[in-house]
Each structure stands twice: as structure tokens, then as C-alpha cells.
Design an enzyme around this catalytic site. Structure first.
Site: not given
Length: 696
Positions: A84, A302
Site C-alpha cells: 500500500d 487494508r
């Protein structure tokens, strides 16, 4: 022969990956970020085009020294941080600190920590994605400017230790505005009228609700209106006007995203968002499973995507066929539409292998790890199953021109619900409602008309689950920000937890009032959501990250200067308690600290006496007879103990009640499960429980 070096963030992740790669690879952990903006200063050079000043984080010097040594002797270095923006930024900082060319093929990423995924990633190294890094830099610098320039203003005007932030201030505003709605709410009276009917010659009673008159819906607003209807219906014959039967299908919920996982773990397990993410991180990075060693149990945590890989979906469908049968496997795989604005960078959260049934690996997991893994596993598997099927019936009943309606449904095929049902915020379980078989034109017997007075209720206070859902729906923050945002506003004392609900404090109201008056853009919902979209454009390479700061700062600086001159000095009077300071003889005051409220002497700094703030229950200690008090752990979890601690060591996670167990004589506790209160024996071998409310 020199080894290849793989650098990850944590030792747990390192242990799991090391098992997959063999002798030619060495795996080391950076322990998270190695460089960041300094804590003691702004760390952004405003006069030099907002250049960030990164420094080595305190305590990371020895780790970097070791990593440099390993990198120098390695034949190749792979940076395998999380997939990410933040993970990309950690890799970029590591490349800088270790003098690795960020444009070389040094970065690998994987969505799950399995042998196949890691080995495939090693074959496909790439340069560090500077767009991802810049998007993270833009967020970090923007939040630093807002936080480090508004917070000192709050210190000067209110008190030290306060903070403001781009997302946390909006979250506080949402909670404060809901509380104001509740405070200003004016209840309105309304009535319902229920008819209890049965068929001629039958005893089965069923309920039908008053609908209206001559086919038009009528709202019942007062007692007089209801009494008039009852009077007019006295002695009336009731006839079935219409019977509608149908079949309704209910589809399974999609597999978890970060936000829906936090919401469901709050509803079903009582976990805070922070606890959910901590446990999920452990499951993702790797757990030592008996017979397998360290293995990542779930995919990356996430994510805002409900997408599932073809391989994982096929594995799930084969498993469903073998365990549940062909009726539970859909003809076509279930596909879920992502929400608007989703980045869709990763899959949904799912088990890395559907063959790792939670019950098979339960002994290798801690209790809460097992509970969260089971939730993720069942949600994913259920998402790939056929719908639940209900038989529905609606009976329309007429008496004169008045209409009553009875609605029933009965589950005729379990489908996905054989395994999983989504939690509900209202804590009410759906039950089958069976209606008798009737025909149009059939006469019914009215047993009673039951009027009930009601009052409209204010909107409910936010829970962590509903706040996360609201933030996501409004486009405020991203999956990685929800848990730290809630943690910040509670630890700063802006919001308190009352069981599962979030309530703003006086301090929260004051800070929110200042922010909305003087920094309206910062706490504006649309501005904050639009900023997330702008950051997404940086990630996509459509916008340069410094342009965001250049556009934002001039107007922000004007607001800051204006607020500094206009905001008066605000004194928050501390609440006085009836507890006397044994050192000074004065009443101690209630203060809010990192772990919640506590008692302190008002003569600080001359007197530094402090005490925990204890709420007394009118319940005697089962061990010594003294009062039971409410206490909190350092993590904020509530428990119940004796007021004479440490002389008496009685403790209980559940609130004790006065009465003893009628079966074994042990003390009993109050439990609350999905809105249903029970009084249960504390002796696990006894298992006595009752739903009846008893005194506390």
C-alpha cells in the site's frame, strides 16, 4: 555465495517468509518505518517549497546499521513491505537509507503471505512506485502542517496536550453533531393498533397491523384517533380481502473490506477498530500453526475491494460442493460490485486457504485470533454460497373501510445462512413469522384490538462500527486511517466510550466549536472527502504532490493568523470530586489523561497526588464484603474489582450482582449478548443463567 536479502517490516512476517525462500535468502525486519518527520518540530520547510525534513527515527540506528551491513554483502536486496502507500513509502525510505537505487528492480509485493505468492513476487521485482510514495508524502505533510500548526494554538487558548488533525477533527465533529441532534430532539407521539385474529374454528392467533382506510395509509397520531377507530370497528365483521404469496431471495454479504471487517468485529465480537486491526495484522503476517510452521492465514488487511481471485473462488466453490452439496454452490460464481470511489488495489480480506478450517487450527491460535479468523473465514465462504430463500405471505384484512395487514415469512432454504448471518446494529434477530392458510373472502374472528402509544426516538449515538461506516460512506479517510483516528479522539479526551457508544466530552464540544468557527474548511465534510480524491490523483500520476500543499497553505495560513488573534482564552473548569487529598486536605478534581479519567490534587505542581477514579457498584465483594468498584486496564478495558485492593484481590470482567447462585452459591454476574441481558453464575462448571433482571 552471497545471499539475497529480503527486508520486511516485522519479525513475524520475516519468520513466515524465511520458511518459503530457502538458504539463498536472508530475511530481516526493519521494525516498521526507519525515517520520519521529527516529533519535536514541524519538520516541513515552509519557505523552501514545503520540503520535508526526514530524520532517522530514534532507536532505529542499530537496526539500520545491521541492515546496511547485510545489504552491502547481499547479491540483491528486495524490499517486501506492505502493498500500500505506506508500505511503498517505507521501502522508499529504506532505499534512501541503504543507498539502493529506487529505480532498480528492488521492490516486491504480495497480497498474501503464502509460499506461492512470495515465490511469484520474487520473480517479478519492480522499481519503487514514486507516485504511491508521493501520495503518502502529500498526506503526511498535509496532516503535519494542519496538526502542528493548529495544536499549539489550542494549547495556548485552552490547555496543553490537545491536538487537531484533518481527519480526527472531522470525526469529532460527526460525533458532536449527532449528540446535539439527540439533545435537541423533541419526541413526537404516535400510535399503533394491532388486531389479534384467528380463523373460525381455529385457536392459532396471528397479528395484523392497522394500515389505513379505503386502501390509503393512515398515520395514527393520538389516542383520540385510535379510540374513534376502535369504536367504529366494534361488532364489525372482518374479511380477508387479499392474500399475496411470494418467494424472496436474500443474497450473501460480500467478503470483508477493512471497513466492513471493523464494523462486524465491533458488532459480533465487541472489538475496537484498533484491536481488530492488530489481530488482523497478526493473522496476515503469520501464525505458527502446528504441523505447518509459520503461515499467513489471511490476505492483506487494508483494502476497499470486494474482488476475489479466480483461484481462491474456485477453491471455495469446490469446498462448498464437497461439504455442503450442490444446492449450496451457485451455478455462476458470485461477483460483488465495489463501492463508488474504491481504489480496488487489492483483493477482499479472505483466508489464504479455505482448507484451514478455524476448528482445525484452533489450538494454534489465541482466543481472539481464533474468533477473528473464524469471522473472516465464515464470511468469505458464505459469500460464495447460494442465497437464502424465504416464503412470504401478506394478508390484507378489511373491516368496514378499515384495512389491516399481516406479513409473514418463513425460511425454506438456508443457503449461505447455514454458515453465516451478518450482524445488525439494532441487535434484533430476525425470526420466522408463520401465518395461517387463508383465502380471499374468508371471514376472520377478531379476538382483540390492542392500541399502543409510542414516541419517536432520537437518532442513536455512534458506535465504532457505525462511525467507521459513516466515514467510509462520506469518503473521509481511507481503510488505514479509521482505527488510529478513533484511537486518537478517545485518548485525547474529545470522546468517551460508554459501553459501545461514543459520547463527546465537554472538551470535545469546545474544540469542535472552535474548529468549525475558525477552521471551517478543515472540518468541512466535502473538503476532506475531496482531498482524498486529490491524493488518489497523485497516486495515479495525474497530479504533483507539492501542488496540493501549494494550493492549500496560503488560505490555511490566513485562517491560522485570524484565529490566533480572535480566539479568547478559554478556561475549562475541572469537575470537583468528593474525594479528599490526604496530603493537602482539599477536594481532588477529575482530570482526563492518556488512560481516561483520574483524580488529581488541584494544588499541582506543589502537590502531585493522583488516584484512579473509581465508580462504586452497590454490590458487596464476594470475598471480603467491601464495595465493588469499576476499574480500567491500561488499554482502557473495563473490569470490576474490590475497593480494598491490594488487600483483597477479587476481580471480574463482568459486573457482579448482589444475589448468589441458587444452585451452587457462587457469585453471579450480568452479561449482555446482542442486547439480551442475562444473569449467569460465575462458576463455569455450574452454567446456571436466567434472563430475569435482578438488582445491582
Amino acid at each position: 555465495m552471497a545471499q539475497n536479502l529480503v527486508i520486511v517490516e516485522s519479525p513475524a512476517k520475516a519468520r513466515t517468509i524465511k520458511k518459503f525462500l530457502g538458504r539463498n535468502y536472508k530475511v530481516e525486519a526493519s521494525m516498521g518505518h526507519v525515517r520520519d518527520l521529527p516529533k519535536s518540530q514541524l519538520g516541513v520547510d515552509i519557505d523552501n517549497d514545503f520540503e520535508p525534513k526526514y530524520i532517522t527515527i530514534r532507536g532505529k540506528g542499530e537496526i539500520l546499521k545491521k541492515l546496511r551491513k547485510e545489504a552491502q554483502s547481499a547479491s540483491q536486496v528486495f524490499l517486501a513491505t506492505d502493498p500500500d502507500r505506506e508500505g511503498e513509502a517505507i521501502s522508499w525510505h529504506l532505499a534512501h537509507a541503504l543507498k539502493i537505487d529506487a529505480n532498480s528492480s528492488c521492490r516486491i509485493e504480495f497480497n498474501e503471505i503464502t509460499k506461492t505468492a512470495v515465490k511469484e513476487a520474487i520473480k517479478k521485482p519492480r522499481p519503487i512506485n514514486k507516485n504511491l510514495v508521493d501520495a503518502q508524502q502529500a498526506r503526511r505533510v498535509l496532516d503535519r502542517i494542519v496538526g502542528y500548526q493548529i495544536s499549539p494554538l489550542l494549547w495556548r487558548k485552552i490547555r496543553k496536550g490537545l491536538s487537531a488533525g484533518r481527519v480526527q477533527s472531522v470525526a469529532t465533529r460527526i460525533i458532536c453533531e449527532r449528540e446535539r441532534e439527540i439533545q435537541n430532539f423533541i419526541p413526537e407521539e404516535y400510535w399503533t393498533l394491532v388486531g389479534n385474529f384467528h380463523k373460525t374454528g381455529h385457536t392459532q392467533i396471528f397479528e395484523a397491523n392497522f394500515y389505513g382506510r379505503n386502501g390509503k395509509k393512515v398515520e395514527l397520531k393520538n389516542q383520540q384517533q385510535v379510540e374513534t377507530i376502535i369504536k367504529e370497528l366494534n361488532g364489525t365483521d372482518f374479511v380477508v380481502d387479499e392474500v399475496k404469496k411470494g418467494i424472496k431471495k436474500r443474497n450473501p454479504s460480500p467478503p470483508f473490506t477493512t471497513s466492513t471487517l471493523q464494523q462486524e468485529a465491533s458488532r459480533k465480537l465487541g472489538f475496537t477498530a484498533q484491536k481488530t486491526m492488530m489481530l488482523a495484522q497478526q493473522l496476515y503476517e503469520g501464525i505458527d500453526i502446528e504441523g505447518e510452521g509459520s503461515v499467513g492465514l489471511i490476505t492483506y488487511i487494508r483494502t476497499d475491494s470486494t474482488r476475489i481471485s479466480n483461484d481462491a473462488q474456485q477453491e471455495a466453490l469446490n469446498y462448498i460442493l464437497s461439504k455442503y452439496g450442490k444446492d449450496y454452490r451457485p451455478d455462476k460464481p458470485n461477483v460483488f460490485r465495489g463501492k463508488k470511489g474504491a481504489q480496488d488495489a487489492h483483493e477482499a480480506i479472505r483466508p489464504t486457504s479455505i482448507l484451514r478450517d478455524p476448528e482445525l487450527i484452533k489450538n494454534s491460535l489465541k482466543r481472539d485470533q481464533y474468533r477473528l479468523y473464524k469471522l473472516i473465514y465464515q464470511r468469505f465462504l458464505a459469500s460464495q454460497m447460494t442465497p437464502a430463500v424465504f416464503e412470504t405471505m401478506t394478508i390484507t384484512i378489511k373491516g368496514k373501510e378499515y384495512v389491516f395487514r399481516a406479513t409473514g415469512s418463513r425460511k425454506i432454504f438456508q443457503g449461505y445462512s447455514v454458515l453465516y448471518e451478518e450482524g445488525r446494529d439494532d441487535a434484533q434477530e430476525e425470526k420466522d413469522i408463520d401465518l395461517p392458510e387463508v383465502e380471499s373472502g374468508e371471514k376472520l374472528v377478531l379476538k382483540a384490538l390492542v392500541p399502543n402509544q409510542h414516541f419517536t426516538q432520537p437518532p442513536p449515538r455512534y458506535t465504532e462500527a457505525s462511525l467507521v461506516r459513516t466515514l467510509e460512506e462520506m469518503g473521509i479517510g481511507r481503510p488505514s486511517t479509521y482505527a488510529p483516528t478513533i484511537h486518537t479522539i478517545t485518548t485525547r479526551g474529545y470522546v468517551e466510550r460508554d459501553k459501545r457508544t461514543l459520547i463527546p466530552t465537554e472538551l470535545g464540544f469546545i474544540v469542535n466549536a472552535l474548529m468549525t468557527e475558525y477552521f471551517s474548511d478543515i472540518v468541512d465534510y466535502e473538503f476532506t472527502a475531496d482531498m482524498e480524491e486529490v491524493l488518489d490523483k497523485v497516486e495515479e500520476g495525474e497530479k504533483y504532490w507539492k501542488d496540493i500543499i501549494r494550493e492549500f497553505y496560503p488560505s490555511f495560513k490566513k485562517l491560522l493568523d485570524y484565529a490566533d488573534g480572535q480566539i479568547p482564552q478559554i478556561e475549562i473548569k475541572e469537575e470537583e470530586s468528593d474525594v479528599i487529598c490526604e496530603k493537602c486536605g482539599v477536594n481532588m478534581v477529575i482530570k482526563t489523561g492518556r488512560y481516561g479519567k483520574f483524580l488529581a490534587c488541584p494544588n499541582f505542581p506543589e502537590c502531585r497526588n493522583t488516584k484512579p477514579l473509581l465508580e462504586e457498584l452497590d454490590v458487596p465483594c464476594p470475598k471480603c464484603g467491601s464495595n465493588i468498584v469499576t476499574r480500567k486496564t491500561k488499554r482502557g478495558r473495563k473490569f470490576y474489582g474490590c475497593s480494598q485492593y491490594p488487600e483483597c484481590d477479587f476481580v471480574s470482567w463482568d459486573p457482579p450482582v448482589k444475589e448468589s447462585c441458587p444452585k451452587c452459591g457462587e457469585f453471579m454476574v450480568e452479561k449482555n449478548y446482542r442486547g439480551t441481558k442475562t444473569i449467569s453464575c460465575s462458576n463455569n462448571d455450574c452454567k446456571y443463567k436466567m434472563k430475569k433482571e435482578m438488582s445491582r
